[in-house]
Structures are given as C-alpha cells and as structure tokens.
Design a protein around this motif. Structure first.
Motif, PDB file in Angstrom:
ATOM      1  N   MET A   1       0.841  -1.201   0.000  1.00 32.48           N
ATOM      2  CA  MET A   1       0.000   0.000   0.000  1.00 32.48           C
ATOM      3  C   MET A   1       0.872   1.246   0.000  1.00 32.48           C
ATOM      4  SD  MET A   1      -2.921  -0.971   2.746  1.00 32.48           S
ATOM      5  CE  MET A   1      -3.667   0.631   2.512  1.00 32.48           C
ATOM      6  N   GLU A   2       1.153   1.785  -1.150  1.00 31.91           N
ATOM      7  CA  GLU A   2       2.094   2.887  -1.269  1.00 31.91           C
ATOM      8  C   GLU A   2       1.644   4.116  -0.497  1.00 31.91           C
ATOM      9  OE1 GLU A   2       3.028   3.843  -5.261  1.00 31.91           O
ATOM     10  OE2 GLU A   2       4.306   5.534  -4.738  1.00 31.91           O
ATOM     11  N   GLU A   3       0.341   4.351  -0.466  1.00 33.36           N
ATOM     12  CA  GLU A   3      -0.152   5.560   0.178  1.00 33.36           C
ATOM     13  C   GLU A   3       0.034   5.539   1.686  1.00 33.36           C
ATOM     14  OE1 GLU A   3      -3.804   2.849   0.080  1.00 33.36           O
ATOM     15  OE2 GLU A   3      -2.028   3.268  -1.135  1.00 33.36           O
ATOM     16  N   THR A   4       0.207   4.365   2.289  1.00 29.74           N
ATOM     17  CA  THR A   4       0.386   4.304   3.733  1.00 29.74           C
ATOM     18  C   THR A   4       1.800   3.970   4.145  1.00 29.74           C
ATOM     19  OG1 THR A   4      -0.264   1.983   3.782  1.00 29.74           O
ATOM     20  CG2 THR A   4      -2.002   3.600   4.124  1.00 29.74           C
ATOM     21  N   SER A   5       2.593   3.352   3.258  1.00 27.64           N
ATOM     22  CA  SER A   5       3.906   2.877   3.650  1.00 27.64           C
ATOM     23  C   SER A   5       4.835   4.015   4.046  1.00 27.64           C
ATOM     24  CB  SER A   5       4.543   2.057   2.525  1.00 27.64           C
ATOM     25  OG  SER A   5       4.729   2.851   1.371  1.00 27.64           O
ATOM     26  N   LEU A   6       4.616   5.206   3.508  1.00 26.92           N
ATOM     27  CA  LEU A   6       5.487   6.328   3.825  1.00 26.92           C
ATOM     28  C   LEU A   6       5.211   6.892   5.211  1.00 26.92           C
ATOM     29  CD1 LEU A   6       5.569   8.256   0.426  1.00 26.92           C
ATOM     30  CD2 LEU A   6       7.120   6.511   1.276  1.00 26.92           C
ATOM     31  N   ARG A   7       4.188   6.445   5.878  1.00 25.23           N
ATOM     32  CA  ARG A   7       3.837   7.000   7.176  1.00 25.23           C
ATOM     33  C   ARG A   7       4.507   6.262   8.327  1.00 25.23           C
ATOM     34  NH1 ARG A   7      -2.279   7.619   5.296  1.00 25.23           N
ATOM     35  NH2 ARG A   7      -2.120   9.608   4.222  1.00 25.23           N
ATOM     36  N   VAL A   8       5.194   5.181   8.047  1.00 28.06           N
ATOM     37  CA  VAL A   8       5.957   4.489   9.075  1.00 28.06           C
ATOM     38  C   VAL A   8       7.400   4.402   8.611  1.00 28.06           C
ATOM     39  CG1 VAL A   8       4.035   3.134   9.988  1.00 28.06           C
ATOM     40  CG2 VAL A   8       5.370   2.238   8.082  1.00 28.06           C
ATOM     41  N   PRO A   9       8.373   4.476   9.532  1.00 26.00           N
ATOM     42  CA  PRO A   9       9.778   4.462   9.108  1.00 26.00           C
ATOM     43  C   PRO A   9      10.215   3.136   8.515  1.00 26.00           C
ATOM     44  CG  PRO A   9       9.609   4.438  11.506  1.00 26.00           C
ATOM     45  CD  PRO A   9       8.235   4.692  10.983  1.00 26.00           C
ATOM     46  N   VAL A  10       9.683   2.015   9.063  1.00 26.17           N
ATOM     47  CA  VAL A  10      10.093   0.688   8.616  1.00 26.17           C
ATOM     48  C   VAL A  10       8.880  -0.236   8.595  1.00 26.17           C
ATOM     49  CG1 VAL A  10      11.752  -1.174   8.913  1.00 26.17           C
ATOM     50  CG2 VAL A  10      12.212   1.053   9.969  1.00 26.17           C
ATOM     51  N   GLU A  11       8.711  -0.976   7.528  1.00 30.39           N
ATOM     52  CA  GLU A  11       7.683  -2.003   7.458  1.00 30.39           C
ATOM     53  C   GLU A  11       8.357  -3.370   7.383  1.00 30.39           C
ATOM     54  OE1 GLU A  11       5.344  -0.910   4.027  1.00 30.39           O
ATOM     55  OE2 GLU A  11       3.742  -0.170   5.309  1.00 30.39           O
ATOM     56  N   VAL A  12       7.812  -4.331   8.111  1.00 32.42           N
ATOM     57  CA  VAL A  12       8.358  -5.681   8.130  1.00 32.42           C
ATOM     58  C   VAL A  12       7.255  -6.669   7.775  1.00 32.42           C
ATOM     59  CG1 VAL A  12       9.549  -7.434   9.487  1.00 32.42           C
ATOM     60  CG2 VAL A  12       9.948  -5.016   9.974  1.00 32.42           C
ATOM     61  N   THR A  13       7.500  -7.505   6.784  1.00 36.04           N
ATOM     62  CA  THR A  13       6.557  -8.559   6.431  1.00 36.04           C
ATOM     63  C   THR A  13       7.325  -9.858   6.265  1.00 36.04           C
ATOM     64  OG1 THR A  13       6.782  -7.978   4.081  1.00 36.04           O
ATOM     65  CG2 THR A  13       4.908  -7.042   5.274  1.00 36.04           C
ATOM     66  N   LYS A  14       6.675 -10.954   6.579  1.00 40.88           N
ATOM     67  CA  LYS A  14       7.310 -12.262   6.446  1.00 40.88           C
ATOM     68  C   LYS A  14       6.947 -12.851   5.095  1.00 40.88           C
ATOM     69  CE  LYS A  14       8.178 -16.563   8.942  1.00 40.88           C
ATOM     70  NZ  LYS A  14       7.781 -17.422  10.085  1.00 40.88           N
ATOM     71  N   ILE A 267      -4.826   6.354  11.156  1.00 39.46           N
ATOM     72  CA  ILE A 267      -5.389   6.107   9.830  1.00 39.46           C
ATOM     73  C   ILE A 267      -4.628   4.977   9.140  1.00 39.46           C
ATOM     74  CG2 ILE A 267      -5.892   7.090   7.562  1.00 39.46           C
ATOM     75  CD1 ILE A 267      -7.602   8.232   9.819  1.00 39.46           C
ATOM     76  N   TYR A 268      -3.304   5.001   9.256  1.00 42.46           N
ATOM     77  CA  TYR A 268      -2.467   3.941   8.682  1.00 42.46           C
ATOM     78  C   TYR A 268      -2.889   2.574   9.219  1.00 42.46           C
ATOM     79  CZ  TYR A 268       1.632   0.919   8.141  1.00 42.46           C
ATOM     80  OH  TYR A 268       2.460  -0.130   7.879  1.00 42.46           O
ATOM     81  N   ASP A 269      -3.054   2.486  10.544  1.00 43.24           N
ATOM     82  CA  ASP A 269      -3.428   1.220  11.157  1.00 43.24           C
ATOM     83  C   ASP A 269      -4.786   0.756  10.653  1.00 43.24           C
ATOM     84  OD1 ASP A 269      -2.915  -0.832  13.413  1.00 43.24           O
ATOM     85  OD2 ASP A 269      -4.912  -0.071  13.886  1.00 43.24           O
ATOM     86  N   TYR A 270      -5.735   1.677  10.573  1.00 42.73           N
ATOM     87  CA  TYR A 270      -7.069   1.333  10.092  1.00 42.73           C
ATOM     88  C   TYR A 270      -7.011   0.816   8.657  1.00 42.73           C
ATOM     89  CZ  TYR A 270     -11.880   1.997   8.483  1.00 42.73           C
ATOM     90  OH  TYR A 270     -13.121   1.805   7.928  1.00 42.73           O
ATOM     91  N   MET A 271      -6.224   1.480   7.809  1.00 39.49           N
ATOM     92  CA  MET A 271      -6.209   1.140   6.390  1.00 39.49           C
ATOM     93  C   MET A 271      -5.475  -0.157   6.075  1.00 39.49           C
ATOM     94  SD  MET A 271      -8.115   3.068   4.673  1.00 39.49           S
ATOM     95  CE  MET A 271      -7.561   2.592   3.033  1.00 39.49           C
ATOM     96  N   LEU A 272      -4.722  -0.699   7.019  1.00 41.40           N
ATOM     97  CA  LEU A 272      -4.106  -2.005   6.785  1.00 41.40           C
ATOM     98  C   LEU A 272      -5.172  -3.072   6.543  1.00 41.40           C
ATOM     99  CD1 LEU A 272      -1.202  -2.041   9.399  1.00 41.40           C
ATOM    100  CD2 LEU A 272      -0.990  -1.924   6.913  1.00 41.40           C
ATOM    101  N   THR A 273      -6.351  -2.860   7.099  1.00 51.11           N
ATOM    102  CA  THR A 273      -7.454  -3.789   6.854  1.00 51.11           C
ATOM    103  C   THR A 273      -7.778  -3.873   5.370  1.00 51.11           C
ATOM    104  OG1 THR A 273      -8.420  -3.502   9.050  1.00 51.11           O
ATOM    105  CG2 THR A 273      -9.917  -4.188   7.306  1.00 51.11           C
ATOM    106  N   HIS A 274      -7.610  -2.767   4.665  1.00 54.21           N
ATOM    107  CA  HIS A 274      -7.914  -2.735   3.229  1.00 54.21           C
ATOM    108  C   HIS A 274      -7.081  -3.774   2.484  1.00 54.21           C
ATOM    109  CE1 HIS A 274      -9.044  -0.969  -0.668  1.00 54.21           C
ATOM    110  NE2 HIS A 274      -7.779  -1.180  -1.014  1.00 54.21           N
ATOM    111  N   SER A 275      -5.767  -3.742   2.673  1.00 53.50           N
ATOM    112  CA  SER A 275      -4.904  -4.691   1.966  1.00 53.50           C
ATOM    113  C   SER A 275      -5.082  -6.111   2.487  1.00 53.50           C
ATOM    114  CB  SER A 275      -3.436  -4.265   2.079  1.00 53.50           C
ATOM    115  OG  SER A 275      -3.059  -4.084   3.423  1.00 53.50           O
ATOM    116  N   ASN A 276      -5.344  -6.254   3.782  1.00 53.07           N
ATOM    117  CA  ASN A 276      -5.491  -7.588   4.346  1.00 53.07           C
ATOM    118  C   ASN A 276      -6.749  -8.302   3.853  1.00 53.07           C
ATOM    119  OD1 ASN A 276      -3.153  -7.271   5.800  1.00 53.07           O
ATOM    120  ND2 ASN A 276      -4.140  -6.929   7.767  1.00 53.07           N
ATOM    121  N   ARG A 277      -7.743  -7.519   3.413  1.00 59.64           N
ATOM    122  CA  ARG A 277      -9.033  -8.120   3.048  1.00 59.64           C
ATOM    123  C   ARG A 277      -9.301  -8.134   1.544  1.00 59.64           C
ATOM    124  NH1 ARG A 277     -13.626  -7.571   6.871  1.00 59.64           N
ATOM    125  NH2 ARG A 277     -14.678  -6.418   5.229  1.00 59.64           N
TER     126      ARG A 277
END
Length: 350
Positions: A1-14, A267-277
């Motif tokens: 999610m490009e629109e939200t990834s810039l709002r956190v310094p580091v993203e980690v996914t497995k 808002i970032y936390d809320y919108m993670l539901t978008h990609s997860n679903r």
C-alpha cells in the motif's frame, strides 16, 4: 500500500521463511538490524545495509520476533504487523506507533483481529504462543452463535461487548440464518432500490461510524473496553469483531487516540485492513453475484465491506469537533477516569 507505507519508518513482512524490511524512502542512510530481546540486553546484530529493501532470515521457530533498528541517531523497535495466523486474515499487532509526545506503543501487548472462528489448529498454536490473556469480542449474540470462537486457552478471559452499531442493512445479514445471510442482504438492498429508498452507498457506512461515537450501546461497550484494557495484568489483549474492520477499527482508534498516537498512524493502522481483506472481499463479491448482476446493488454491497479513510475520519472528527480531545470524550462521555488514562499510558507506552 504505497499511500500508507510512507507513514511508518520501517515495514516488516514475512515472506516464506524470511523477513522483508522496507524503509521509508527518506531513510537512505546505513541501517543496522539486530534481533530484539530487551532494551537492557545486548542485541544480536543480524545485518547492516544501505539498501532501502532487504531480507533477513532468522530461526523460523521464533514466534513474532522483534527487531532493533539503528539509523544513525534514530532507533526503532519493529516487527511484523499482520501476523501469519493460519485461517485468519487480519490479526495485527498495534505496537510501534508514535505518539504526539514522542513515545511509542509497546509491541506484543495490543492486538486486533477478525474473529477466531476460522483459525486452524496451527493458527491456534500460534495464538497460544502470544500468551493472550484477554479477548474483547464486539460481535452480537447472533454472530457468536453462528461463528463461535475456537478456544486458544481456557484461561483467557473473554468480554462480550456488543456495541449494537449495525445499520439496518448489516443487521439483515447478521441476524439471518448462517446459510442465507448473503442472500437476505442482497434481497434487502434490491428491495430498497426498487422502492426508491436506497440512500447513497457510502452514507450508510458513515452513519455507522458516527453511531460509534454517540449511540448509547456503543458508549457502554467501548467504555467497558477501555476500563478492561486499563486494568493491570489484562494484556496481551486482542479485540475483534467479525472481520476486524468497523467495530474493531473504531475500538482501536479510540484506544490509540487515548494513548496519544498521531492521527496519521491511526489512519495507517485502520487502512491495513484494506490490503489484508482484498482476497476475502473478492470472494465475498463473487458470492453476491450469484444473487444479482445489478451493478448499482453490487457497488452498494462492496461499500459495506470496503475500507476507506473517510470512514474512520468520520468518528475521529466527531470526537475532536464535539469534545476537543480523546481524553475529554473518554472522561465526559464514557466515564473514564484520569487514573485509568494514566494506567493505559503507563502499561502500553514506552
């Protein structure tokens, strides 16, 4: 999610057996990653890199590892946010978010998710390893009866706090027989369209998010949620509804707001539901198409399962405009005490 990834310094996914690190594009300096145990212990350095993206491989048996990231004078504790709970699609850790006063939410204490009904045996083993002590279940009695949560551990305390915030459309689905709920929802929307009473397809969702703030049943449920989480030894806590989007989204916004988390991270936390679903929503729409090919009806149905920042904004802005702050709202409307707010910050911030 490009629109939200810039709002956190580091993203980690497995990805498979590796952890994929993605850094904010503005962090272009040397990065050092260590396996995190505690601030007082020496960290085990894993990798040093100048890249903005790279993979790290560690012992695959470690459940939900955290990492200590150093970028010059900046230090972050980071971890995988959406956890790989087999059978579930939206189990998340709310740790690491920054507050307005420069603190961060502790990891591994505050979780949010979809219902636990779909967790596999392997998924339940993973959840048990998180040592969850408290579950807050926002679902109605009908939902719990049709989709009972599987038992993670008999010692977990569960609070059933139904905010009863459903619009009439969603209520038609949730109160139907399990085998007919999708069909009944579609029929209700078609009937409203034929009668000329079908409102704007997003207005009905916005109404629900405003209900969260002012409806009496909602105030009672979310007040209890805050009081429970403020209690000593209640964490780790998981709060969930059915899909982990609306009722859980509001509950988590309220909790993070009380902790002083910046709005951009809420808002970032809320919108993670978008990609997860995304996959789940596609499957749902295929089911709806079995009962109608009317695009207006289908668009309306999609709005009920969609995740948009405007939805949570409606709740956030209602609280701020009417009460000035989350603390004022919690104290004046929900009956939360200064001591409980202080306890929340003491327990969950560092």
């Amino acid at each position: 999610m490009e629109e939200t990834s810039l709002r956190v310094p580091v993203e980690v996914t497995k990805v498979d057996n590796k952890y994929h690190f993605v850094f904010n594009k503005h962090i272009n300096k040397l990065k050092k990653i260590s396996l995190f145990e505690s601030k007082d212990q020496e960290h085990k350095e894993i990798i040093t890199s100048e890249l903005d993206q790279f993979d790290v491989e560690i012992d695959n048996e470690i459940i939900h590892p955290l990492f200590f990231v150093e970028v010059e004078s900046q230090q972050y504790i980071v971890g995988e946010r959406t956890l790989p709970v087999e059978g579930m699609n939206n189990f998340r850790d709310m740790g690491g978010y920054e507050t307005y006063d420069g603190r961060t939410v502790k990891w591994k204490l505050l979780y949010r998710s979809d219902h636990i009904h779909n967790a596999s045996l392997k998924g339940l083993e993973y959840l048990k390893a998180l040592n969850i002590k408290t579950i807050i279940d926002y679902r109605s009695e009908d939902e719990r009866g049709k989709y009972p949560n599987k038992v993670i551990d008999v010692n977990i305390k569960t609070y059933c706090l139904d905010p009863d915030a459903h619009t009439a459309e969603l209520a038609a689905q949730f109160t139907s027989d399990k085998a007919n709920e999708d069909e009944n929802l579609v029929k209700k929307i078609i009937s409203q369209k034929e009668k000329g009473v079908l409102v704007n397809r997003y207005d009905i969702v916005m109404e629900q998010y405003k209900n969260f703030v002012n409806k009496e049943e909602c105030k009672k449920a979310f007040s209890k949620m805050i009081k429970v989480i403020a209690e000593e030894n209640s964490a780790p806590v998981d709060q969930h509804c059915r899909g982990g989007k609306d009722r859980t989204g509001y509950g988590c916004m309220l909790l993070l707001g009380l902790l002083g988390v910046k709005k951009e991270y809420i808002i970032y936390d809320y919108m993670l539901t978008h990609s997860n679903r995304v996959k789940r929503n596609a499957v749902k729409m295929e089911k709806y198409k079995k009962f109608t090919n009317d695009q207006v009806v289908l668009d309306y149905l999609y709005s009920l399962i969609d995740t948009q920042p405007e939805f949570i904004d409606a709740s956030y802005d209602a609280i701020m405009s009417e009460h000035g702050s989350f603390e004022n709202y919690a104290k004046d409307v929900l009956g939360i005490t200064d001591e409980e707010i202080s306890n929340l910050k003491q327990h969950y911030l560092e």
